[in-house]
Design an enzyme around this catalytic site. Structure first.
Site, mmCIF file in Angstrom:
data_model
loop_
_atom_site.group_PDB
_atom_site.id
_atom_site.type_symbol
_atom_site.label_atom_id
_atom_site.label_comp_id
_atom_site.label_asym_id
_atom_site.label_seq_id
_atom_site.Cartn_x
_atom_site.Cartn_y
_atom_site.Cartn_z
ATOM 1 N N CYS A 9 42.572 15.115 -30.233
ATOM 2 C CA CYS A 9 41.451 15.720 -30.356
ATOM 3 C C CYS A 9 41.399 17.405 -30.748
ATOM 4 O O CYS A 9 40.800 17.848 -31.329
ATOM 5 C CB CYS A 9 40.411 15.571 -29.353
ATOM 6 N N GLU B 48 33.123 14.152 -24.306
ATOM 7 C CA GLU B 48 34.209 14.932 -24.812
ATOM 8 C C GLU B 48 34.609 14.274 -26.240
ATOM 9 O O GLU B 48 34.796 13.032 -26.467
ATOM 10 C CB GLU B 48 35.522 14.441 -23.879
HETATM 11 P P1 NAD Z 1 35.397 6.515 -31.284
HETATM 12 O O1 NAD Z 1 34.269 7.091 -31.061
HETATM 13 O O2 NAD Z 1 35.584 5.521 -32.589
HETATM 14 O O3 NAD Z 1 35.536 5.114 -30.043
HETATM 15 C C1 NAD Z 1 35.657 5.802 -28.738
HETATM 16 C C2 NAD Z 1 35.058 4.384 -27.828
HETATM 17 O O4 NAD Z 1 33.904 4.250 -28.110
HETATM 18 C C3 NAD Z 1 36.081 3.203 -27.879
HETATM 19 O O5 NAD Z 1 36.239 2.735 -26.840
HETATM 20 C C4 NAD Z 1 35.134 2.379 -28.865
HETATM 21 O O6 NAD Z 1 35.105 1.015 -28.612
HETATM 22 C C5 NAD Z 1 33.686 2.754 -28.380
HETATM 23 N N1 NAD Z 1 32.704 2.625 -29.518
HETATM 24 C C6 NAD Z 1 33.047 2.751 -30.890
HETATM 25 N N2 NAD Z 1 31.755 2.474 -31.471
HETATM 26 C C7 NAD Z 1 30.966 2.300 -30.628
HETATM 27 C C8 NAD Z 1 29.523 2.305 -30.725
HETATM 28 N N3 NAD Z 1 28.658 1.973 -32.046
HETATM 29 N N4 NAD Z 1 28.722 2.130 -29.558
HETATM 30 C C9 NAD Z 1 29.184 2.215 -28.297
HETATM 31 N N5 NAD Z 1 30.561 2.517 -28.093
HETATM 32 C C10 NAD Z 1 31.404 2.499 -29.416
HETATM 33 O O7 NAD Z 1 36.634 7.438 -31.161
HETATM 34 P P2 NAD Z 1 38.281 6.877 -31.373
HETATM 35 O O8 NAD Z 1 38.507 6.593 -32.786
HETATM 36 O O9 NAD Z 1 38.497 6.061 -30.138
HETATM 37 O O10 NAD Z 1 38.840 8.466 -30.947
HETATM 38 C C11 NAD Z 1 39.058 9.416 -31.948
HETATM 39 C C12 NAD Z 1 37.730 10.401 -31.895
HETATM 40 O O11 NAD Z 1 37.895 10.790 -30.548
HETATM 41 C C13 NAD Z 1 37.935 11.618 -32.611
HETATM 42 O O12 NAD Z 1 36.766 12.202 -32.920
HETATM 43 C C14 NAD Z 1 38.620 12.443 -31.443
HETATM 44 O O13 NAD Z 1 38.634 13.976 -31.942
HETATM 45 C C15 NAD Z 1 37.919 12.058 -30.114
HETATM 46 N N6 NAD Z 1 38.348 12.615 -29.076
HETATM 47 C C16 NAD Z 1 38.079 13.547 -28.206
HETATM 48 C C17 NAD Z 1 38.786 13.750 -27.185
HETATM 49 C C18 NAD Z 1 38.318 15.238 -26.135
HETATM 50 O O14 NAD Z 1 38.789 15.044 -24.917
HETATM 51 N N7 NAD Z 1 37.337 15.782 -26.709
HETATM 52 C C19 NAD Z 1 40.167 13.138 -26.708
HETATM 53 C C20 NAD Z 1 40.384 12.385 -27.617
HETATM 54 C C21 NAD Z 1 39.709 11.835 -29.001
#
Ligand code: NAD
Length: 470
Positions: free
Chosen positions: A250, A216
């Site tokens: 998002c 997602e």
């Molecule tokens: P992110 O991708 O930075 O982090 C998400 C999760 O991944 C966190 O738990 C983080 O600890 C982990 N993570 C970060 N870097 C990682 C890596 N290198 N390897 C493995 N895990 C890692 O996202 P965010 O800043 O928490 O959220 C914002 C993003 O999420 C935006 O792009 C937003 O559009 C998207 N989002 C999508 C939805 C949806 O339902 N489609 C919902 C909410 C947010």
């Protein structure tokens, strides 16, 4: 399995691995009992603590917490409880004449041991929402919430530890290193919510074990306002959707594409609604939140500086305060195509307004970017709406509204390519956490046996007839 002995989470993983059939074979009633426990925890026991944690982490107004976190999860649970019996039933399917003497069905069986990695913007909703689907489908689960919202993650850990034994559901806190170690384990399914860049890392890790994934993701969700739209209503709904959760959603409208002949009226209406929602000083408004971390504040500030340097027009807003991580509701027009605000997902309370000369140009603009998670259309013209829908691709679309398609449990929620793979919500979430097992059962003599070797001339003729007629 011994290859994973040195992994810090292997012992936990292995406990769930050993327990997966016990959990997966639980009856419908037992799954409902588990969902009831989660519902009670969210709706009653920890309700006030959830509000407090989100106020600390995101400055989230209580009403928004009630609607977008508590109600959202409780709604997911209620919907799952109402439909679970039907979802768990064998789904009979037809049998072709060539397979006469048999019957077939689909059994939705649990995937097994699942990993849920969640983001910070709706910490409870985007962690417990997928968990509801995973429990409904009969899986064991390890959760890794975001490190950016520590108060929420701590409370979720407490809730999970109170309700579940760790061989059923466990929550592990930590930063990237924790996700990295978890992703090395051979999960049966990984449900990731976050950015497209990290989504690629997750998919790569999953490929090592050929784990299935639901991704997602995010991206730039366009809003098209054509010249037939009700300008005032469109402005009102877009301003609400854009500044909800301070733009950190998002499916937030990322930019507006507006017919150039209605742009001035639209901007005037937007300013009016910002003033109505948040008054003269949004920083003092209890209905307006803050940016999650200094890092995200700096990122957004950089986008604003970049827009200023490119001589963009700040229609309203632009004020910031680093100490309280405040960014005013901001509308910007006349941006150059190379502006960061038009390239990166904004994920904050800044809305670029891009004027278009023809609907074809608006469609071409959308299609010049990766496929979005949501595309919004404000129009009274069926022909225009149809033109936009049929000539673009998006995870979901709201017509004359924004964001709210996410709330309808009967609709699948998810992106397409850069904005995601797989779907969540209601039955679609249950399906993501289930293997659709095909079962065919032969009851009587099957005509296919007539075609077993040795292949005689008669059998060849029979095969030809089968190909021709069945
Ligand atoms: P992110 O991708 O930075 O982090 C998400 C999760 O991944 C966190 O738990 C983080 O600890 C982990 N993570 C970060 N870097 C990682 C890596 N290198 N390897 C493995 N895990 C890692 O996202 P965010 O800043 O928490 O959220 C914002 C993003 O999420 C935006 O792009 C937003 O559009 C998207 N989002 C999508 C939805 C949806 O339902 N489609 C919902 C909410 C947010």
């Amino acid at each position: 399995m011994k290859d994973f002995n040195s992994n810090p989470y292997f012992e936990l993983f292995f406990k769930q691995h050993e327990n997966q059939y016990a959990i997966g074979n639980r009856s419908y009633k037992d799954r409902i009992k588990t969902l009831n426990k989660l519902q009670w925890a969210i709706e009653v026991t920890y309700r006030v603590e959830i509000q407090k944690a989100l106020l600390k982490d995101l400055g989230k107004p209580v009403l928004e917490t009630e609607l977008t976190e508590i109600y959202a999860i409780v709604g997911d649970i209620k919907y799952a409880k109402k439909h679970l019996h039907q979802w768990m039933r064998k789904q009979s399917v037809g049998t072709p004449i060539a397979l006469i003497g048999s019957s077939s069905y689909i059994k939705y069986e649990p995937k097994g041991v699942c990993l849920i990695i969640s983001p910070w913007n709706f910490p409870f909703n985007l962690t417990f929402g997928p968990l509801v689907s995973a429990i409904a489908a009969g899986n064991t689960v390890i959760i890794k919430p975001s490190e950016m919202t520590p108060n929420s993650s701590e409370l979720m850990s407490k809730i999970v530890n109170t309700i579940f034994s760790e061989d059923e559901v466990a929550l592990v806190q930590g930063e990237v290193e924790v996700s990295t170690e978890l992703l090395k384990l051979p999960f049966n399914h990984i449900f990731f919510t976050g950015s497209p860049n990290v989504g690629k890392i997750v998919m790569k890790a999953a490929s090592q074990h050929l784990a299935s994934v639901t991704l997602e993701l995010g991206g730039k969700s366009p809003t098209i306002v054509d010249k037939t739209a009700n300008i005032d209503k469109a402005a009102k709904k877009i301003m609400w959707a854009k500044f909800l959760n301070t733009g950190q959603i998002c499916v937030s409208p990322d930019y507006v594409l507006i017919d150039k002949c209605i742009k001035p009226q639209f901007i005037t209406a937007c300013k009016k609604w910002i003033q109505t929602f948040y008054h003269d000083n949004p920083q003092a408004s209890e209905s307006y939140g803050k940016i999650v971390t200094d890092k995200h504040f700096e990122r957004l500030n950089f986008y604003l500086e970049n827009a200023k340097a490119l001589n963009a027009k700040f229609e309203i807003g632009g004020e910031t305060d680093g100490t309280s991580r405040y960014i005013a509701p901001t509308l910007i027009s006349d941006l150059k195509p190379e502006a960061k605000l038009l390239e990166e997902e904004i994920f904050g309370p800044i809305l670029p307004i891009v004027a278009y000369e023809s609907l074809d140009m608006a469609v071409a603009y959308v299609n010049s970017k990766p496929r979005p998670l949501a595309l919004y259309i404000y129009s009274k013209s069926k022909a225009n709406t149809n033109k936009i829908i049929t000539n673009t691709r998006a995870g979901g679309t709201c017509i004359n509204n924004s964001v709210l398609h996410y709330v309808n449990h009967n609709l699948p929620f998810g992106g397409v390519n850069n904005s995601g793979i797989g779907k969540s919500n209601g039955f679609y979430g249950f399906k993501s956490f289930s293997n659709e097992r095909s079962v065919m059962s032969q009851h009587t003599f099957g005509v296919t046996e007539l075609l077993f070797p040795p292949y005689t001339g008669f059998k060849e003729k029979l095969a030809q007839l089968t190909i021709k007629w069945f």
